[in-house]
Motif scaffolding. Structure first.
Motif, PDB file in Angstrom:
ATOM      1  N   PRO A 257      -5.544  -0.488  -7.389  1.00  0.00           N
ATOM      2  CA  PRO A 257      -6.464  -1.477  -7.340  1.00  0.00           C
ATOM      3  C   PRO A 257      -6.418  -2.575  -8.385  1.00  0.00           C
ATOM      4  N   VAL A 258      -6.960  -3.729  -8.143  1.00  0.00           N
ATOM      5  CA  VAL A 258      -6.783  -4.828  -9.182  1.00  0.00           C
ATOM      6  C   VAL A 258      -7.634  -4.184 -10.445  1.00  0.00           C
ATOM      7  N   LYS A 259      -8.748  -3.667 -10.348  1.00  0.00           N
ATOM      8  CA  LYS A 259      -9.520  -3.263 -11.431  1.00  0.00           C
ATOM      9  C   LYS A 259      -9.780  -1.849 -11.305  1.00  0.00           C
ATOM     10  N   GLY A 260     -10.066  -1.345 -12.222  1.00  0.00           N
ATOM     11  CA  GLY A 260     -10.244   0.382 -12.270  1.00  0.00           C
ATOM     12  C   GLY A 260      -9.241   0.985 -12.301  1.00  0.00           C
ATOM     13  N   GLU A 261      -9.270   2.293 -12.254  1.00  0.00           N
ATOM     14  CA  GLU A 261      -8.255   3.365 -12.408  1.00  0.00           C
ATOM     15  C   GLU A 261      -7.733   3.701 -10.852  1.00  0.00           C
ATOM     16  N   PRO A 262      -6.505   3.763 -10.631  1.00  0.00           N
ATOM     17  CA  PRO A 262      -5.875   4.065  -9.322  1.00  0.00           C
ATOM     18  C   PRO A 262      -6.237   5.549  -9.070  1.00  0.00           C
ATOM     19  N   GLN A 263      -6.405   6.015  -7.759  1.00  0.00           N
ATOM     20  CA  GLN A 263      -6.461   7.332  -7.535  1.00  0.00           C
ATOM     21  C   GLN A 263      -5.793   7.743  -5.994  1.00  0.00           C
ATOM     22  N   ILE A 264      -4.980   8.571  -5.942  1.00  0.00           N
ATOM     23  CA  ILE A 264      -4.390   9.005  -4.801  1.00  0.00           C
ATOM     24  C   ILE A 264      -5.137   9.166  -3.485  1.00  0.00           C
ATOM     25  N   ASN A 265      -6.264   9.899  -3.782  1.00  0.00           N
ATOM     26  CA  ASN A 265      -6.890   9.923  -2.374  1.00  0.00           C
ATOM     27  C   ASN A 265      -8.029   8.742  -2.166  1.00  0.00           C
ATOM     28  N   VAL A 266      -7.921   7.899  -2.870  1.00  0.00           N
ATOM     29  CA  VAL A 266      -8.978   6.634  -2.662  1.00  0.00           C
ATOM     30  C   VAL A 266      -8.227   5.429  -2.129  1.00  0.00           C
ATOM     31  N   ILE A 267      -8.783   4.694  -1.175  1.00  0.00           N
ATOM     32  CA  ILE A 267      -8.031   3.482  -0.754  1.00  0.00           C
ATOM     33  C   ILE A 267      -8.924   2.540  -1.538  1.00  0.00           C
ATOM     34  N   PRO A 268      -8.396   1.634  -2.234  1.00  0.00           N
ATOM     35  CA  PRO A 268      -8.652   0.669  -3.077  1.00  0.00           C
ATOM     36  C   PRO A 268      -9.348  -0.739  -2.416  1.00  0.00           C
ATOM     37  N   ASP A 269     -10.173  -1.363  -2.945  1.00  0.00           N
ATOM     38  CA  ASP A 269     -10.822  -2.515  -2.450  1.00  0.00           C
ATOM     39  C   ASP A 269     -10.060  -3.815  -2.319  1.00  0.00           C
ATOM     40  N   GLN A 270      -9.098  -3.867  -3.384  1.00  0.00           N
ATOM     41  CA  GLN A 270      -8.368  -4.905  -3.458  1.00  0.00           C
ATOM     42  C   GLN A 270      -6.698  -4.686  -3.809  1.00  0.00           C
ATOM     43  N   CYS A 271      -5.761  -5.509  -3.443  1.00  0.00           N
ATOM     44  CA  CYS A 271      -4.332  -5.463  -3.981  1.00  0.00           C
ATOM     45  C   CYS A 271      -3.985  -6.909  -4.120  1.00  0.00           C
ATOM     46  N   MET A 272      -3.449  -7.057  -5.330  1.00  0.00           N
ATOM     47  CA  MET A 272      -2.677  -8.227  -6.001  1.00  0.00           C
ATOM     48  C   MET A 272      -1.337  -8.065  -6.046  1.00  0.00           C
ATOM     49  N   THR A 273      -0.835  -9.487  -5.697  1.00  0.00           N
ATOM     50  CA  THR A 273       0.569  -9.784  -6.110  1.00  0.00           C
ATOM     51  C   THR A 273       0.673 -11.043  -6.837  1.00  0.00           C
ATOM     52  N   THR A 274       1.710 -11.284  -7.560  1.00  0.00           N
ATOM     53  CA  THR A 274       1.878 -12.631  -8.042  1.00  0.00           C
ATOM     54  C   THR A 274       3.316 -12.922  -7.326  1.00  0.00           C
ATOM     55  N   LEU A 275       3.477 -14.229  -7.274  1.00  0.00           N
ATOM     56  CA  LEU A 275       4.658 -14.760  -6.535  1.00  0.00           C
ATOM     57  C   LEU A 275       5.171 -15.617  -7.490  1.00  0.00           C
ATOM     58  N   ASP A 276       6.564 -15.632  -7.737  1.00  0.00           N
ATOM     59  CA  ASP A 276       7.340 -16.406  -8.729  1.00  0.00           C
ATOM     60  C   ASP A 276       8.210 -17.615  -7.904  1.00  0.00           C
ATOM     61  N   ILE A 277       7.637 -18.647  -7.350  1.00  0.00           N
ATOM     62  CA  ILE A 277       8.390 -19.541  -6.355  1.00  0.00           C
ATOM     63  C   ILE A 277       9.021 -20.716  -7.230  1.00  0.00           C
ATOM     64  N   ARG A 278      10.263 -20.564  -6.558  1.00  0.00           N
ATOM     65  CA  ARG A 278      11.388 -21.523  -7.389  1.00  0.00           C
ATOM     66  C   ARG A 278      11.810 -22.516  -6.190  1.00  0.00           C
ATOM     67  N   THR A 279      11.486 -23.890  -6.656  1.00  0.00           N
ATOM     68  CA  THR A 279      11.616 -24.850  -5.731  1.00  0.00           C
ATOM     69  C   THR A 279      12.974 -25.671  -6.000  1.00  0.00           C
ATOM     70  N   VAL A 280      13.400 -26.480  -4.980  1.00  0.00           N
ATOM     71  CA  VAL A 280      14.561 -27.442  -5.055  1.00  0.00           C
ATOM     72  C   VAL A 280      14.121 -28.642  -4.413  1.00  0.00           C
ATOM     73  N   PRO A 281      14.770 -29.784  -4.776  1.00  0.00           N
ATOM     74  CA  PRO A 281      14.544 -31.131  -4.120  1.00  0.00           C
ATOM     75  C   PRO A 281      14.657 -30.885  -2.558  1.00  0.00           C
ATOM     76  N   GLY A 282      13.521 -31.296  -2.034  1.00  0.00           N
ATOM     77  CA  GLY A 282      13.462 -31.458  -0.703  1.00  0.00           C
ATOM     78  C   GLY A 282      12.303 -30.496  -0.346  1.00  0.00           C
ATOM     79  N   GLN A 283      11.835 -29.882  -1.133  1.00  0.00           N
ATOM     80  CA  GLN A 283      10.430 -29.066  -0.796  1.00  0.00           C
ATOM     81  C   GLN A 283       9.251 -29.836  -1.503  1.00  0.00           C
TER      82      GLN A 283
END
Length: 408
Positions: A257-283
């Motif tokens: 989960p994004v907050k709180g302790e993870p537990q193997i038998n619990v479905i979390p309420d949120q999932c987070m990822t960060t994106l590192d997007i690198r762009t070039v001319p034309g984008q």
């Protein structure tokens, strides 16, 4: 080239090596809450050094203990304004014991100086200061003005250069040299950087009764697969940029989960990822954001429980400077004059403080001593002979740019 070395070059070589050592021996890693865990000591050392050169110096605190240093050298004659930029902060040394040489020792072994910041970018900061000092000592004639921009926090959110621009220091600047480790290649483009935090939402439930919840992890998996497709589409559309390589969309942190302790038998309420997007001319960054929103819309059409959004943490556009710009031509001329070889043009794989100077409308060139692959590594180093060459390149580039008879 060795047969051509004169007294001025010998003097500058000794000065730049000594100054680099002094700067590297002042740790300036930003460590919140740690005593002396910032750029303050390095910045004040630089300020005192500039004052001893007879330069007008301004110190501006960006955050407590995190100052910018600005040096002004005004010829008193009308002309262009050139900015030289090099930051005081360095990244962490990591595991101290993994270093062969003392991380903040600036030890010279077989022509290489080792230590955090030797390459990125205290060596080049020393080069730009020594180059200006050389011009002043030799009473070289030039028109206009030189600004030495020495900010904090280039390795973080670049609050130093943003503060510098906000306070008006970048106004009326006609060209800038960004002093970063680029093997003395003339870098006239930079990849853009867009950092996003992306969250998928679910409903917390028992792992054994999965149908009673909504699993955000499964939704995030689908998003990541779609992002990979988007990356591939952009790469096929644009191809490999000649100096910047491929555009990329890279999920980095994954947390659930994004907050709180993870537990193997619990479905979390949120999932987070960060994106590192690198762009070039034309984008276009706004178009990329819309592409991600379109992914969310498509996934929600097939899944009534799909819900996601993103937050932009940082948005740094790609930059490109025309070869015909006066600053590019001046730097290229200096490289050829000093090295006796034609300049190599290239691009910077990541963003620099120059990104924000570019946004402010200033033509930029990134060039400096140091292997491009060495920044942030254990046993970081720079060749001392390369520091000497870079100092002469900066020196001659300043004179070429400021004494150019062309229109401002």
């Amino acid at each position: 080239m060795e047969t051509k070395i004169n007294a001025q070059q010998v003097r500058d070589r000794e000065a730049v090596i000594s100054l680099t050592q002094q700067l590297v021996r002042i740790p300036s890693v930003y460590r919140p809450g740690v005593e002396d865990g910032n750029e303050e000591k390095a910045a004040h050392y630089v300020a005192d050094y500039l004052k001893a050169m007879g330069i007008e110096v301004f110190i501006e605190e960006v955050e407590p203990g995190r100052p910018n240093v600005i040096g002004i050298i005004d010829s008193g004659k009308p002309g262009k304004t050139l900015l030289l930029e090099g930051h005081t902060d360095v990244v962490t040394e990591g595991d101290h014991n993994s270093w062969k040489y003392e991380p903040f020792g600036a030890e010279i072994v077989d022509g290489r100086m080792y230590g955090r910041g030797t390459n990125d970018t205290k060596g080049n900061l020393a080069c730009m200061i020594t180059a200006v000092d050389s011009i002043l000592q030799d009473k070289e004639s030039f028109n206009g003005k030189i600004i030495l921009c020495i900010p904090c926090d280039e390795e973080g959110m670049m609050i130093g250069i943003k503060h510098f621009i906000k306070n008006g220091w970048a106004e009326d600047v006609d060209g800038a040299i960004i002093c970063e480790p680029e093997e003395n290649q003339v870098c006239i483009s930079q990849r853009g950087a867009m950092r996003l935090e992306l969250i998928t939402y679910g409903k917390m439930a028992h792992g054994a009764i999965s149908w009673s919840g909504i699993n955000p992890n499964l939704r995030m998996a689908k998003v990541i697969v779609e992002l990979e497709k988007l990356e591939r589409k952009e790469q096929e559309r644009l191809g490999k940029h000649p100096t910047l390589g491929w555009p990329s969309i890279t999920p980095t942190i994954l947390k659930s989960p994004v907050k709180g302790e993870p537990q193997i038998n619990v479905i979390p309420d949120q999932c987070m990822t960060t994106l590192d997007i690198r762009t070039v001319p034309g984008q276009d960054h706004e178009e990329l954001k819309q592409e991600i929103r379109n992914i969310f819309s498509r996934l929600s059409e097939d899944d009534a429980d799909f819900k996601a959004d993103f937050t932009v943490l940082e948005d740094r556009p790609w930059t490109e400077t025309d070869r015909e710009e006066a600053i590019v031509k001046s730097v290229a001329q200096a490289v050829k004059q000093v090295t006796k070889e034609d300049p190599i043009y290239n691009g910077v794989p990541g963003a620099t403080d120059g990104t924000f100077l570019h946004i402010a409308g200033i033509p930029i060139v990134t060039i400096g001593a140091g292997d491009r692959d060495i920044p942030h590594q254990i046993n970081e180093y720079v060749d001392v002979n390369e520091l000497a060459v870079t100092t002469q390149i900066y020196r001659q580039a300043c004179l070429h740019f400021l004494n150019d008879k062309g229109e401002k």
